[in-house]
Design an enzyme around this catalytic site. Structure first.
Site, PDB file in Angstrom:
ATOM      1  N   ASP A 177       0.764  -1.167  -0.065  1.00 39.81           N
ATOM      2  CA  ASP A 177      -0.099   0.096  -0.084  1.00 39.81           C
ATOM      3  C   ASP A 177       0.832   1.107   0.000  1.00 39.81           C
ATOM      4  O   ASP A 177       1.579   1.689   0.951  1.00 39.81           O
ATOM      5  CB  ASP A 177      -0.822  -0.127   1.203  1.00 39.81           C
ATOM      6  CG  ASP A 177      -2.108  -1.003   1.108  1.00 39.81           C
ATOM      7  OD1 ASP A 177      -2.672  -0.907   0.008  1.00 39.81           O
ATOM      8  OD2 ASP A 177      -2.279  -1.708   2.050  1.00 39.81           O
ATOM      9  N   GLY A 215      -6.800   4.218   2.889  1.00 39.86           N
ATOM     10  CA  GLY A 215      -6.054   5.222   3.942  1.00 39.86           C
ATOM     11  C   GLY A 215      -5.317   4.632   4.944  1.00 39.86           C
ATOM     12  O   GLY A 215      -4.501   4.869   5.585  1.00 39.86           O
ATOM     13  N   GLY A 218      -5.420   0.533   7.584  1.00 43.42           N
ATOM     14  CA  GLY A 218      -6.111  -0.778   7.993  1.00 43.42           C
ATOM     15  C   GLY A 218      -6.949  -0.610   9.073  1.00 43.42           C
ATOM     16  O   GLY A 218      -7.251   0.448   9.870  1.00 43.42           O
ATOM     17  N   ASP A 268     -10.181  -5.307  -1.011  1.00 39.56           N
ATOM     18  CA  ASP A 268      -9.339  -4.653  -0.243  1.00 39.56           C
ATOM     19  C   ASP A 268     -10.238  -3.968   0.782  1.00 39.56           C
ATOM     20  O   ASP A 268     -10.606  -3.165   0.423  1.00 39.56           O
ATOM     21  CB  ASP A 268      -8.538  -3.845  -0.987  1.00 39.56           C
ATOM     22  CG  ASP A 268      -7.228  -3.359  -0.177  1.00 39.56           C
ATOM     23  OD1 ASP A 268      -7.152  -3.834   0.995  1.00 39.56           O
ATOM     24  OD2 ASP A 268      -6.683  -2.668  -0.692  1.00 39.56           O
TER      25      ASP A 268
END
Ligand code: DX5
Ligand code: ZN
Length: 213
Positions: free
Chosen positions: A35, A142, A144, A173
């Site tokens: 990411d 932005g 987890g 995701d």
């Protein structure tokens, strides 16, 4: 067919990154999700090509590089040269999606596109023939550890249904854990990206196998 779990390193312990990558590899991971955040497209900053290049030296997994950055065309070459196998740009951040997907392919990587929860799958119709990887965001990107947004199941179903006419894989995701993984795969998608539910587990390899089902 085995379900594909793609570990998202965002929730890994970066002080022990090599060990954590080996744990998921031994459990059967064949791809890793990286990411990249720029503090503009999303309200967070992570890492750039330097760290992708280091991860490349730690693993033989496919590296799916999720660019949450504005005007991603500025950096495509650097990420491919760093060792990214798939480069995923956001439909909302690209200034010319046809151009960016073509550039990624010319550079020798697999082109991917991601859509946010409030972007309709239909906006991707003109690009479906140019993609190898379609990433449906099930949270706003932005961070987890967020909860899966139920309304994104519709984008998953549509992306999976349209796949039969094209060659892409569908990944999802955000917010995938042992409670939500069944409903996500039930939509027909191929790949579940999992961060916190995997790397915060007491036994990471066991959790990987539980998610794989
Ligand atoms: C979110 C990232 C995800 C994140 C998912 O912005 O794109 O890849 O790591 O994390 P979890 O699985 O914790 O929702
Ligand atoms: Zn991601």
């Amino acid at each position: 067919m085995a379900r594909i779990i793609s570990p998202s390193l965002l929730s890994a312990d970066f002080a022990r990154l090599g060990e954590q990558i080996h744990l998921v590899e031994e459990a059967g991971a064949e791809r890793l999700h990286l990411d990249v955040m720029d503090g503009r497209f999303v309200p967070n900053i992570t890492f750039g090509p330097l760290i992708v290049e280091a991860i490349r030296r730690l693993s033989n997994c496919r590296l799916d590089t999720h660019l949450m950055i504005e005007e991603p065309h500025r950096f495509l070459k650097q990420f491919v040269e760093a060792g990214a196998d798939t480069v995923i740009v956001h439909a909302e951040a690209s200034t010319d999606l046809h151009r960016d997907l073509a550039t990624i392919r010319e550079l020798g990587a697999s082109p991917g596109v991601a859509i946010n929860p409030d972007t309709d799958f239909d906006t991707l119709q003109p690009y479906l023939g140019e993609l190898d990887y379609l990433l449906i965001m099930s949270v706003f990107p932005g961070f987890g550890g967020q909860s899966l947004i139920e309304s994104t199941l519709e984008n998953m179903r549509q992306a999976a249904a349209a796949r039969k006419d094209h060659g892409y894989q569908v990944a999802v995701d955000g917010g995938i854990n042992t409670q939500t993984v069944e409903q996500v795969f039930a939509t027909g998608i191929d790949i579940a990206v999992v961060g916190s539910a995997l790397f915060k587990a007491p036994d990471i390899p066991q959790r990987f196998r539980d998610l794989q089902g």
